[in-house]
Design a protein around this motif. Structure first.
Motif: not given
Length: 69
Positions: A22, A28, A32, A37-38, A59-64
């Motif tokens: 991710l 990085e 985040v 954001q997480v 979860s981050y940017q729509g991915k779990t």
């Protein structure tokens, strides 16, 4: 849902994010996570060193991703 397999009792959130692909670096991951954001188990967690155990999700940017032993 994607998974990350761990060999130890737990994995830290920043490490798990790198393992899952991710983020590209620890820096990085730190950025985040600290910017909120997480999600860990559905709630915002700003601790890069948060310990994740088998059964936990992040979860981050729509991915779990789920942590598995």
């Amino acid at each position: 849902m994607e998974t990350v397999k761990i060999k130890d009792e737990y994995i830290k959130l920043g490490q798990a994010m790198k393992l899952a692909g991710l983020v590209d670096s620890g820096l990085e991951a730190k950025d985040v996570i600290q910017s909120g954001q997480v999600l860990v188990n559905g709630e915002v967690d700003t601790r890069r060193g948060k310990k994740l155990y088998p059964g936990d999700t992040f979860s981050y940017q729509g991915k779990t991703i789920q942590v598995e032993a």
